[in-house]
Design a protein around this motif. Structure first.
Motif, PDB file in Angstrom:
ATOM      1  N   THR A  71       0.427  -1.609   0.498  1.00 18.06           N
ATOM      2  CA  THR A  71       0.079   0.185  -0.070  1.00 18.06           C
ATOM      3  C   THR A  71       1.066   1.168  -0.206  1.00 18.06           C
ATOM      4  N   PRO A  72       0.559   2.512  -0.107  1.00 19.64           N
ATOM      5  CA  PRO A  72       0.999   3.542  -0.730  1.00 19.64           C
ATOM      6  C   PRO A  72       1.514   3.667   0.499  1.00 19.64           C
ATOM      7  N   ASP A  73       0.714   3.870   1.792  1.00 21.29           N
ATOM      8  CA  ASP A  73       1.338   4.117   3.159  1.00 21.29           C
ATOM      9  C   ASP A  73       2.624   2.700   4.081  1.00 21.29           C
ATOM     10  N   THR A  74       2.857   2.018   2.843  1.00 22.32           N
ATOM     11  CA  THR A  74       3.940   1.064   2.991  1.00 22.32           C
ATOM     12  C   THR A  74       3.448   0.087   4.510  1.00 22.32           C
ATOM     13  N   ARG A  75       2.196   0.033   4.659  1.00 22.12           N
ATOM     14  CA  ARG A  75       1.430  -0.237   5.715  1.00 22.12           C
ATOM     15  C   ARG A  75       0.527  -2.018   6.293  1.00 22.12           C
ATOM     16  N   HIS A  76       0.749  -1.913   4.751  1.00 21.14           N
ATOM     17  CA  HIS A  76       0.282  -2.782   4.522  1.00 21.14           C
ATOM     18  C   HIS A  76       0.463  -3.830   3.003  1.00 21.14           C
ATOM     19  N   ALA A 188      -2.947   3.809  -5.758  1.00 15.11           N
ATOM     20  CA  ALA A 188      -3.329   5.480  -4.792  1.00 15.11           C
ATOM     21  C   ALA A 188      -4.604   5.580  -4.939  1.00 15.11           C
ATOM     22  N   TYR A 191      -6.901   3.549  -2.301  1.00 14.25           N
ATOM     23  CA  TYR A 191      -6.429   2.681  -0.916  1.00 14.25           C
ATOM     24  C   TYR A 191      -6.336   4.080  -0.298  1.00 14.25           C
ATOM     25  N   PRO A 192      -6.892   4.131   1.050  1.00 16.58           N
ATOM     26  CA  PRO A 192      -8.129   2.469   1.775  1.00 16.58           C
ATOM     27  C   PRO A 192      -8.930   2.074   1.024  1.00 16.58           C
ATOM     28  N   THR A 198      -8.516  -5.715   7.684  1.00 14.83           N
ATOM     29  CA  THR A 198      -7.350  -6.176   8.801  1.00 14.83           C
ATOM     30  C   THR A 198      -7.288  -7.075   9.327  1.00 14.83           C
TER      31      THR A 198
END
Length: 206
Positions: A71-76, A188, A191-192, A198
């Motif tokens: 994901t763009p925030d590199t969290r998932h 982009a 997401y989200p 989750t």
């Protein structure tokens, strides 16, 4: 007698046909689904579930396939273009360091799990069952890790070295198709996701 480990003309035809379907697809997710579906339909030992110990009491053989993208925030890792997952997990979000998807991300490497019982780090993220065998391959474009193509089965030792080799070949097609279809921009914009499912790093209860 045909060597069960050999890559056949039919295998290469699968990649050719699925690759063309991905290029002809209407957008990046449809392209990923075309490739994942081809793997779903062909890869894996289709008789593996008959072997002693392949299935535990109450289990049944089935398959899942799809792609995870960072994901763009590199969290998932976000599930895209899946086959076999329950509808409510269409947008499964797995922590970036979770389980073996996290291992593939950290190591930028392909992975074969013939029997997940032998890997203490395996985590269940599929709602319906804990899978017994899996293959995963990274999607890397110009040095950037975008995601991974994967397939899994309930029966242990379904996935073999030949299946990993074919999945890796398909992952190269997937990487090009993802970029060609504008996958990063699509990701982009989506997401989200409104239908996010989750899970925690330790996964779901078996």
């Amino acid at each position: 007698m045909t060597d069960p480990a050999a890559i056949t003309d039919a295998d290469w035809a699968m990649i050719e046909n699925a690759g063309q379907a991905a290029l002809d697809a209407d957008g990046p997710e449809a392209a990923m689904r075309a490739l994942a579906r081809a793997c779903f339909d062909r890869l894996g030992d289709r008789d593996a579930h008959h072997a002693p110990g392949a299935l535990k009491p109450g289990e049944r053989q089935f398959f899942v396939a799809g792609t995870f993208f960072v994901t763009p925030d590199t969290r998932h890792h976000m599930l895209v273009g899946n086959t076999g997952f329950p509808p409510e997990q269409e947008r499964l979000l797995v922590p970036i360091d979770g389980g073996h998807p996290g291992w593939v991300y950290a190591n930028r490497s392909k992975l074969l799990l013939e029997n997940t019982d032998e890997h203490t780090g395996f985590r269940q993220y599929l709602k319906t069952a804990r899978m017994g065998s899996a293959v995963l391959a990274p999607l890397i474009w110009r040095g950037v890790f975008h995601g991974q193509l994967f397939m899994a089965a309930q029966a242990r030792r379904t996935m073999r070295a030949r299946d990993l080799a074919l999945l890796v070949a398909m992952s190269k097609v997937a990487t090009g198709a993802w970029i060609a279809h504008g996958g990063p921009a699509w990701l982009a914009a989506n997401y989200p996701p409104v239908n996010a499912y989750t899970v925690g790093r330790d996964g779901l209860a078996g």
